[in-house]
Write an enzyme that holds these catalytic residues in place. Sequence first.
Site, short mmCIF file in Angstrom:
data_model
loop_
_atom_site.label_atom_id
_atom_site.label_comp_id
_atom_site.label_asym_id
_atom_site.label_seq_id
_atom_site.Cartn_x
_atom_site.Cartn_y
_atom_site.Cartn_z
N HIS A 132 -9.79 15.22 20.36
CA HIS A 132 -10.50 14.07 20.93
C HIS A 132 -10.69 12.93 19.93
O HIS A 132 -11.13 11.84 20.32
CB HIS A 132 -11.88 14.48 21.45
CG HIS A 132 -11.85 15.42 22.62
ND1 HIS A 132 -11.13 15.15 23.76
CD2 HIS A 132 -12.46 16.62 22.82
CE1 HIS A 132 -11.29 16.16 24.63
NE2 HIS A 132 -12.08 17.06 24.06
N ASP A 168 -5.67 23.06 25.81
CA ASP A 168 -7.13 23.00 25.88
C ASP A 168 -7.51 22.51 27.27
O ASP A 168 -6.79 21.72 27.89
CB ASP A 168 -7.65 22.03 24.82
CG ASP A 168 -9.16 22.07 24.66
OD1 ASP A 168 -9.64 22.68 23.70
OD2 ASP A 168 -9.85 21.45 25.51
N HIS A 170 -9.71 20.49 28.16
CA HIS A 170 -10.03 19.06 28.18
C HIS A 170 -8.83 18.24 27.71
O HIS A 170 -8.11 18.65 26.79
CB HIS A 170 -11.24 18.76 27.28
CG HIS A 170 -12.45 19.53 27.67
ND1 HIS A 170 -12.92 20.61 26.96
CD2 HIS A 170 -13.30 19.38 28.72
CE1 HIS A 170 -14.00 21.10 27.54
NE2 HIS A 170 -14.24 20.38 28.62
N ASP A 252 -10.63 27.14 26.14
CA ASP A 252 -11.77 26.91 27.02
C ASP A 252 -11.37 26.80 28.49
O ASP A 252 -12.21 26.51 29.34
CB ASP A 252 -12.57 25.69 26.59
CG ASP A 252 -11.72 24.55 26.05
OD1 ASP A 252 -10.48 24.64 26.15
OD2 ASP A 252 -12.29 23.59 25.52
#
Length: 312
Positions: A132, A168, A170, A252
Amino acid sequence: MVSDRVPVIYSDRFLAHETGTGHPERPERLTATVAHLRSQLWSNQLDWRSPTALEERSPLPWIVACHSHHYLETVYQLSERGGGLLDPDTPCSPASYDVALLAVNAWLDGIDLLLQQEVSAAFALTRPPGHHALATHGMGFCLFGNAAIAARYALAQGLTKVAIVDWDVHHGNGTQALIDHQPAIAYVSLHQSPAYPGTGSVTETGLYDNVCNLPLPPGSDGQDYRQCFKQSVLPFLQSWQPQLLIVSAGYDAAAADPLANMRLQPADYGDLTRQLRSLQVPILFGLEGGYDLTTLAASVAETIAACLEPLP
């Protein structure tokens, strides 16, 4: 390349990035994973490596290829002052700057091992995560864009095409922003949508058609991911023809994870790893998310176990 050993690049120093009580991105993520890996019947096939010390190689020249000098100074000064927040989700502790630099070195070490053709896969077991992190600020638990930095480093070693696969849960908005203008780097992301950080639309394709976003609805399971790999991820990568893969290995999307709503099981990550290995290019896995300790540890183990199998 041989596949009977997998280097795991790790340091207890990564535990010194303190995020505070109750923060999901905590040191126990690594201690639980290390303990689980050491308990496996195949643990003697793990080649534990310490990352190159900062005194031996500074990663700063590679970091500034992706991040602004001002942002590096911000992280440094925040750590020097005893810590604080880069954004509401992204804390720095006194050791965080140095730990984040060491994490970058671990990813660069993984690239070096693959380019030496000693192994077909390596795993950088690091924190803080990175996908991120934007050029000018950190967010979403991430300080520096490890995967993008490693990709730029690989190109500097003489490769002409590198791809990053981000599984991931996200979307890696930082990684995408750092590479979408790089004609020699491709980025593929499978991620829950809608979800943090709200980016990753299929319409975001990069300046050179080098970005492939694959948003998936909440509740997607292993079968959904496998189908997405076969129909979209592998064809995109086969068309791109990378000489090396970097996997932003977040765990995740697991059913037990508290921060998302997907339904992967640890064994599914082994299946996804096998699909990527079918491309027969070296692969660096680097840890991103994953916040249920038991599932995280088991999923990393499934990934590495798949890398210990003979190449298809």
